[in-house]
Design an enzyme around this catalytic site. Sequence first.
Site, PDB file in Angstrom:
ATOM      1  N   ASP A 108       0.849  -1.182   0.000  1.00  0.00           N
ATOM      2  CA  ASP A 108       0.000   0.000   0.000  1.00  0.00           C
ATOM      3  C   ASP A 108       0.897   1.249   0.000  1.00  0.00           C
ATOM      4  O   ASP A 108       1.761   1.373  -0.862  1.00  0.00           O
ATOM      5  CB  ASP A 108      -0.956  -0.088   1.206  1.00  0.00           C
ATOM      6  CG  ASP A 108      -1.950   1.038   1.312  1.00  0.00           C
ATOM      7  OD1 ASP A 108      -2.949   1.015   0.570  1.00  0.00           O
ATOM      8  OD2 ASP A 108      -1.731   1.950   2.134  1.00  0.00           O
ATOM      9  N   HIS A 290      -7.258  -6.428  -0.489  1.00  0.00           N
ATOM     10  CA  HIS A 290      -6.178  -5.441  -0.407  1.00  0.00           C
ATOM     11  C   HIS A 290      -5.114  -5.790   0.631  1.00  0.00           C
ATOM     12  O   HIS A 290      -3.941  -5.482   0.446  1.00  0.00           O
ATOM     13  CB  HIS A 290      -6.781  -4.072  -0.066  1.00  0.00           C
ATOM     14  CG  HIS A 290      -5.774  -2.981   0.028  1.00  0.00           C
ATOM     15  ND1 HIS A 290      -5.098  -2.501  -1.082  1.00  0.00           N
ATOM     16  CD2 HIS A 290      -5.315  -2.277   1.097  1.00  0.00           C
ATOM     17  CE1 HIS A 290      -4.272  -1.539  -0.708  1.00  0.00           C
ATOM     18  NE2 HIS A 290      -4.377  -1.389   0.606  1.00  0.00           N
TER      19      HIS A 290
END
Length: 311
Positions: A108, A290
Amino acid sequence: MTTIANFPTPRLIALNGIELEVFEAGQENKGNPIVLCHGWPEHAYSWRHQMPALAEAGYHVIVPNQRGYGNSSCPEVVAEYDIAHLTGDLAALLDHFGYDDAVFVGHDWGANVVWSMALLHPTRVKKIINLALPYQARTPVPWIEFMEALFGEDNYFVHFNRKPGVADAVLDAQTGRFLRNLFRKNVPPVPQEPGMMMINVATAPAPLGHPIMGDDDLAVFTASFEKTGFTGSINWYRNMDRNWHILADVDPVVQQPTLMVYGTRDIIPPSENLADYVPNVEVLSLDCGHWIQQEKPHETTHAILDWLKVL
């Protein structure tokens, strides 16, 4: 500093004008460093599944809470979270341990820092493994202006910049609920609600999908952000346009051998032109969302180790 059960005891290291809280494993493997960089809104604890295996495989595993997180420094000045400072912290971390370079792993926002590390400090980066966030090519206009035109004012990147303090206050007031609602997997596809996504997540009465971690693990993240608040970490987003200017005259091509790991259920789409900017890249997709290294810990660890063995 509060110790975390079954996780290395950290130390505070003074560098680059701040202090970083740094967790280590495999100190006996001095000379073979790998640096793991967390994303938002996370913590070094995000890498709890990978650290022991990497140490056992012969790596000196170095995992900082980056500035704005955990017990690391949280400067008040927004500009002190720009990409020059964030990558400067990692370069200074290598200096502290006496390393010329290291393997860098990012997830991320941590992946964004690792990409930028390869651009701003290319000699310090030996190999790259990035999760979830592919290389982001520099846009024709500054990033927030570009995102606002494309996604509108409610996009959370835009909102963080155009309405400073508004989201911070909501997330601070709903820390436990926000993180419980955010760290999910198998989330059913639903139409996006009007308004700012992260505020909606923080105020949703019930989470969707299934949790990616148990209550004890979630409590580590919650306790950390209850202590720091979210402003320091959100200030990373408030430097997007400043970063755009910092990278203006930098060679945009990442030359290091790279593994890019996607989650097939992530809302972040794969890059269509990744190899144009990262010519020495291999791509792997895992069946997850994610939060790749926490949702698929064993698969992620094996992917990292298998790729490093080949090179």
